[in-house]
Scaffold this motif. Structure first.
Motif, PDB file in Angstrom:
ATOM      1  N   SER A 174      25.453 -12.384   9.050  1.00  0.00           N
ATOM      2  CA  SER A 174      24.582 -12.971   7.212  1.00  0.00           C
ATOM      3  C   SER A 174      23.192 -12.648   7.250  1.00  0.00           C
ATOM      4  N   ALA A 175      23.084 -13.529   8.241  1.00  0.00           N
ATOM      5  CA  ALA A 175      20.697 -13.608   8.482  1.00  0.00           C
ATOM      6  C   ALA A 175      19.971 -11.672   8.153  1.00  0.00           C
ATOM      7  N   ASP A 176      21.183 -11.039   9.225  1.00  0.00           N
ATOM      8  CA  ASP A 176      20.624  -9.857   9.033  1.00  0.00           C
ATOM      9  C   ASP A 176      19.972  -8.944   7.614  1.00  0.00           C
ATOM     10  N   THR A 177      21.608  -9.388   6.557  1.00  0.00           N
ATOM     11  CA  THR A 177      21.678  -9.060   5.474  1.00  0.00           C
ATOM     12  C   THR A 177      20.849  -9.725   4.466  1.00  0.00           C
ATOM     13  N   LYS A 178      20.373 -10.459   4.701  1.00  0.00           N
ATOM     14  CA  LYS A 178      19.532 -11.431   3.869  1.00  0.00           C
ATOM     15  C   LYS A 178      18.344 -11.312   4.356  1.00  0.00           C
ATOM     16  N   ILE A 179      17.893 -10.727   5.555  1.00  0.00           N
ATOM     17  CA  ILE A 179      16.787 -10.336   6.502  1.00  0.00           C
ATOM     18  C   ILE A 179      16.080  -9.001   5.189  1.00  0.00           C
ATOM     19  N   ALA A 180      17.308  -8.171   5.189  1.00  0.00           N
ATOM     20  CA  ALA A 180      17.198  -6.558   4.751  1.00  0.00           C
ATOM     21  C   ALA A 180      16.781  -6.765   3.146  1.00  0.00           C
ATOM     22  N   GLU A 181      17.334  -8.070   2.465  1.00  0.00           N
ATOM     23  CA  GLU A 181      17.521  -8.414   1.060  1.00  0.00           C
ATOM     24  C   GLU A 181      16.016  -8.639   1.216  1.00  0.00           C
ATOM     25  N   LEU A 182      15.527  -9.407   1.783  1.00  0.00           N
ATOM     26  CA  LEU A 182      13.739 -10.350   1.776  1.00  0.00           C
ATOM     27  C   LEU A 182      13.049  -8.843   2.605  1.00  0.00           C
ATOM     28  N   LEU A 183      13.084  -8.303   2.962  1.00  0.00           N
ATOM     29  CA  LEU A 183      12.391  -7.105   3.197  1.00  0.00           C
ATOM     30  C   LEU A 183      11.947  -6.575   1.856  1.00  0.00           C
ATOM     31  N   ASN A 184      13.129  -6.371   1.548  1.00  0.00           N
ATOM     32  CA  ASN A 184      13.568  -4.616   0.321  1.00  0.00           C
ATOM     33  C   ASN A 184      11.849  -5.795  -0.652  1.00  0.00           C
ATOM     34  N   GLU A 185      12.580  -7.404  -0.922  1.00  0.00           N
ATOM     35  CA  GLU A 185      12.090  -7.893  -2.216  1.00  0.00           C
ATOM     36  C   GLU A 185       9.927  -7.444  -1.829  1.00  0.00           C
ATOM     37  N   LEU A 186      10.224  -7.981  -0.520  1.00  0.00           N
ATOM     38  CA  LEU A 186       8.743  -8.161   0.501  1.00  0.00           C
ATOM     39  C   LEU A 186       8.040  -5.978   0.011  1.00  0.00           C
ATOM     40  N   HIS A 187       8.725  -5.255  -0.296  1.00  0.00           N
ATOM     41  CA  HIS A 187       8.041  -3.905  -0.142  1.00  0.00           C
ATOM     42  C   HIS A 187       7.547  -3.970  -1.631  1.00  0.00           C
ATOM     43  N   GLN A 188       8.406  -4.271  -2.442  1.00  0.00           N
ATOM     44  CA  GLN A 188       7.945  -4.421  -4.488  1.00  0.00           C
ATOM     45  C   GLN A 188       6.849  -5.428  -4.614  1.00  0.00           C
ATOM     46  N   LEU A 189       6.564  -6.665  -3.738  1.00  0.00           N
ATOM     47  CA  LEU A 189       5.557  -7.124  -4.178  1.00  0.00           C
ATOM     48  C   LEU A 189       4.389  -6.545  -3.377  1.00  0.00           C
ATOM     49  N   ILE A 190       4.740  -5.729  -2.769  1.00  0.00           N
ATOM     50  CA  ILE A 190       3.532  -4.958  -2.365  1.00  0.00           C
ATOM     51  C   ILE A 190       2.730  -3.512  -3.178  1.00  0.00           C
ATOM     52  N   LYS A 191       3.945  -3.245  -3.170  1.00  0.00           N
ATOM     53  CA  LYS A 191       4.011  -1.870  -4.759  1.00  0.00           C
ATOM     54  C   LYS A 191       3.018  -2.797  -5.700  1.00  0.00           C
ATOM     55  N   GLN A 192       3.972  -4.118  -6.113  1.00  0.00           N
ATOM     56  CA  GLN A 192       2.928  -4.542  -7.210  1.00  0.00           C
ATOM     57  C   GLN A 192       1.768  -4.818  -7.090  1.00  0.00           C
ATOM     58  N   THR A 193       1.925  -5.407  -5.832  1.00  0.00           N
ATOM     59  CA  THR A 193      -0.355  -5.246  -5.554  1.00  0.00           C
ATOM     60  C   THR A 193      -0.807  -4.452  -5.395  1.00  0.00           C
ATOM     61  N   GLN A 194      -0.390  -3.268  -5.084  1.00  0.00           N
ATOM     62  CA  GLN A 194      -1.612  -2.509  -5.131  1.00  0.00           C
ATOM     63  C   GLN A 194      -1.684  -1.513  -6.908  1.00  0.00           C
ATOM     64  N   GLU A 195      -0.021  -2.082  -7.920  1.00  0.00           N
ATOM     65  CA  GLU A 195      -0.469  -1.924  -8.821  1.00  0.00           C
ATOM     66  C   GLU A 195      -1.712  -2.472  -9.655  1.00  0.00           C
ATOM     67  N   GLU A 196      -2.076  -3.613  -9.316  1.00  0.00           N
ATOM     68  CA  GLU A 196      -2.603  -4.359  -9.707  1.00  0.00           C
ATOM     69  C   GLU A 196      -3.875  -4.367 -10.426  1.00  0.00           C
ATOM     70  N   ARG A 197      -4.150  -4.017  -8.558  1.00  0.00           N
ATOM     71  CA  ARG A 197      -5.262  -3.831  -7.877  1.00  0.00           C
ATOM     72  C   ARG A 197      -5.880  -2.559  -8.294  1.00  0.00           C
ATOM     73  N   SER A 198      -5.192  -1.384  -9.140  1.00  0.00           N
ATOM     74  CA  SER A 198      -5.350   0.173  -9.287  1.00  0.00           C
ATOM     75  C   SER A 198      -6.023  -0.508 -10.973  1.00  0.00           C
ATOM     76  N   ARG A 199      -4.643  -0.897 -11.515  1.00  0.00           N
ATOM     77  CA  ARG A 199      -5.228  -1.244 -13.037  1.00  0.00           C
ATOM     78  C   ARG A 199      -6.119  -2.673 -13.040  1.00  0.00           C
ATOM     79  N   SER A 200      -6.625  -2.868 -11.854  1.00  0.00           N
ATOM     80  CA  SER A 200      -8.177  -4.066 -12.119  1.00  0.00           C
ATOM     81  C   SER A 200      -9.695  -3.641 -12.079  1.00  0.00           C
TER      82      SER A 200
END
Length: 322
Positions: free
Chosen positions: A5-31
């Protein structure tokens, strides 16, 4: 089941973190486009001011006016034409909104990282209790000393940096700020623990919390450097929780120990804390303390300066020797 269960949750969080990093780069490029407009606007203002100063000035007067024009560029909000004031106001308002949006995403990413680290620690404890070990966390009775020292160094390097919001004060257990009086360290937390040595003397060791008994107000801790057999039952006054965040010297210098302050510091390549004086506090977030350990083998009673990470420097509960 808990480990899966912990491994599954960690995998989900890593995917969410990856998406946030992509959003950060998109926001930075836009600004970036808006930041470029601000730069170009200031350059045009500077060019116009210099041209005006040159055309209207001669000799010494020209020299003085050139200096004044430079100052005027730096104080453009006061001296700029209404056109430029209006344009810059709009550009800076947009830049502020862009920065706040990027900051919000980064804080969400930091929260995800903290949650992942917490789950990894919970999984490590659960695996140890179940007798399951990974290559990165072998049982202490089989861990080579070099591996242990490497793990302690990695723990210090990955200690998160406290990044507060504007006007927000650092919390307890950030840098030199002690824990609150009612704080109870959690299972798996690293602490400085005062124990009796084999020769009967007392010493401060690096230990890991096993449990806390609320009825007796006592901790059970394991010596981090023992072979899994040395467990101590200690009162709260014999336990000092280690920092949970590094303090940023550039924004929160008050959360750091100051020069000549008496502390307990983990002696390099050991798992014992000794009394020391702060020689030089960190100047940058990634810097260590430089400390002088009490050492009677030196004429002045102190060792040469040695570096110790923020994670392994805590307030000394003992009075300074006279």
């Amino acid at each position: 089941m808990a480990l899966v269960s912990a491994d599954t949750k960690i995998a989900e969080l890593l995917n969410e973190l990856h998406q946030l990093i992509k959003q950060t780069q998109e926001e930075r490029s836009r600004s970036e486009h808006n930041l470029l407009n601000i730069q170009k606007t200031h350059e045009r203002m500077q060019t116009e001011n210099k041209s005006k100063a040159y055309n209207e000035s001669k000799g010494v007067i020209r020299f003085v006016n050139l200096i004044c024009s430079t100052l005027n560029v730096l104080m453009s909000s006061c001296s700029a034409s209404p056109y430029y004031r209006t344009k810059l106001r709009g550009l800076y308002t947009t830049a502020k909104a862009d920065a706040e949006a990027e900051c919000s995403i980064l804080r969400r990413a930091l929260d995800k990282i903290a949650e992942i680290k917490s789950l990894l620690e919970e999984r490590r404890i659960a695996a140890r209790m179940a007798g399951v070990y990974s290559d990165n966390d072998p049982p202490r009775k089989t861990m080579r000393r070099g591996v242990l020292m490497t793990l302690l160094q990695q723990s210090a390097m990955t200690l998160p940096l406290w990044i507060g919001k504007p006007g927000e004060s650092p919390p307890p257990l950030c840098g030199a700020i002690p824990a609150s009086s009612d704080y109870v360290a959690k299972q798996g937390d690293k602490v400085a623990a005062r124990v009796k040595a084999v020769d009967g003397d007392e010493q401060w060791i690096l230990a890991e919390v096993v449990s806390y008994n609320h009825s007796t107000n006592k901790y059970e801790v394991d010596d981090i450097d023992e072979e899994g057999k040395e467990r101590h039952t200690l009162s709260r006054r014999r336990i000092i929780p280690l920092p949970q965040w590094k303090a940023n010297p550039e924004t929160d210098p008050e959360a750091l120990f100051s020069k000549d302050q008496l502390v307990l510091a983990l002696y390099p390549q050991t798992t014992c804390f000794y009394r020391a004086l702060i020689h030089t506090p960190p100047h940058r977030p990634q810097d260590d303390y430089s400390v002088l350990f009490e050492d009677t083998s030196y004429a002045d009673g102190y060792s040469p300066p040695l570096n110790v990470a923020q994670r392994y420097v805590v307030a000394c509960k003992e009075n300074k020797k006279k």
